[in-house]
Write a protein that holds these residues in place. Structure first.
Motif, short mmCIF file in Angstrom:
data_model
loop_
_atom_site.label_atom_id
_atom_site.label_comp_id
_atom_site.label_asym_id
_atom_site.label_seq_id
_atom_site.Cartn_x
_atom_site.Cartn_y
_atom_site.Cartn_z
N GLN A 1 63.79 124.94 -55.65
CA GLN A 1 63.76 123.77 -56.62
C GLN A 1 62.36 123.26 -56.34
OE1 GLN A 1 67.01 121.19 -56.49
NE2 GLN A 1 68.03 122.41 -58.40
N GLN A 2 62.25 123.08 -54.83
CA GLN A 2 61.02 121.99 -54.40
C GLN A 2 59.69 123.33 -54.79
OE1 GLN A 2 61.04 121.79 -50.09
NE2 GLN A 2 59.07 120.78 -50.17
N TRP A 3 59.91 124.68 -54.40
CA TRP A 3 58.96 125.57 -54.82
C TRP A 3 58.44 125.51 -56.29
CZ3 TRP A 3 59.45 131.54 -53.38
CH2 TRP A 3 58.20 132.00 -53.30
N ALA A 4 59.37 125.55 -57.05
CA ALA A 4 59.21 125.41 -58.30
C ALA A 4 58.30 124.21 -58.72
CB ALA A 4 60.53 125.26 -59.16
N GLN A 5 58.48 122.83 -58.17
CA GLN A 5 57.78 121.78 -58.47
C GLN A 5 56.15 121.82 -57.77
OE1 GLN A 5 58.68 119.45 -60.71
NE2 GLN A 5 60.52 121.22 -60.87
N ASP A 6 56.08 122.82 -56.62
CA ASP A 6 54.89 122.83 -55.81
C ASP A 6 54.38 124.28 -55.67
OD1 ASP A 6 52.79 122.48 -53.96
OD2 ASP A 6 54.16 121.77 -52.31
N VAL B 1 61.46 130.23 -61.82
CA VAL B 1 61.10 129.05 -62.47
C VAL B 1 61.69 129.01 -63.89
CG1 VAL B 1 59.31 127.36 -63.25
CG2 VAL B 1 59.43 128.16 -60.96
N THR C 1 64.96 127.40 -66.42
CA THR C 1 64.64 126.81 -67.59
C THR C 1 65.14 127.07 -69.01
OG1 THR C 1 62.45 127.61 -67.75
CG2 THR C 1 62.58 125.68 -66.26
#
Length: 192
Positions: A165-170, A109, A113
């Motif tokens: 990407q999904q794991w970074a958000q969840d 993550v 960024t």
């Protein structure tokens, strides 16, 4: 247990301490403001020891930081490129503790960024992908320049990037299980 095993465990612990303290400092002070000397002091090592593990600060958070995958690839049974890579991801994640997986997720993550790290990953990715391509070609019984091999590797890493990407958000997502599920779907020819 022999000394080699103890030495290896100590190396892993030192590497993880460096990474843990570096990312703590990056979050507290910012990536650009954090020095190697600060990281070394926080990890209770010398700067010289830091450089034995990581040649530069950006090496802390760039693509070649997932040794378990690179170790798992050459020992996969022969198969299709997707099967070889899926097996390598499974083996790599199985070799990590829950804490190591969580720390790896946090590093991913962070690396996505910080502009300097995004750029560093883009610079390094061709060499890493070529190394992976050669190993997978051997395990899949294909030539390294086979366009079908290129396509399969691209598809696998595209799927893995989407899951990351999904794991970074969840953070509650079981990333390794979702990567395996997604690669199984790819392996089935995306049927269903």
């Amino acid at each position: 247990m022999g000394t080699g095993g103890l030495r290896e465990r100590k190396k892993v612990k030192t590497r993880e301490a460096i990474l843990r303290e570096a990312f703590r400092l990056f979050h507290e002070c910012g990536y650009g403001a954090t020095t190697i000397e600060q990281i070394a002091a926080a990890a209770e090592i010398s700067p010289a020891t830091f450089f034995r593990y990581f040649p530069t600060k950006e090496d802390l958070a760039t693509l070649d930081r997932f040794p378990p995958l690179m170790e798992a690839l050459p020992v996969q049974p022969p198969g299709t490129p997707v099967a070889v890579l899926r097996g390598a991801f499974r083996t790599a994640f199985a070799a990590l503790s829950a804490e190591e997986i969580a720390a790896g997720r946090a590093r991913e993550v962070f690396a996505a960024t910080v502009p300097e790290l995004v750029a560093a990953n883009l610079r390094r990715s061709p060499g890493l992908i070529q190394e992976i391509r050669e190993i997978v070609a051997d395990r899949a019984g294909r030539a390294a320049d086979d366009p079908r091999l290129r396509d399969a590797i691209g598809a696998v890493f595209g799927v893995v990037a989407m899951v990351w990407q999904q794991w970074a958000q969840d953070p509650g997502l079981d990333g390794p299980a979702e990567i395996d599920r997604a690669l199984a779907h790819l392996e089935s020819g995306l049927s269903g």
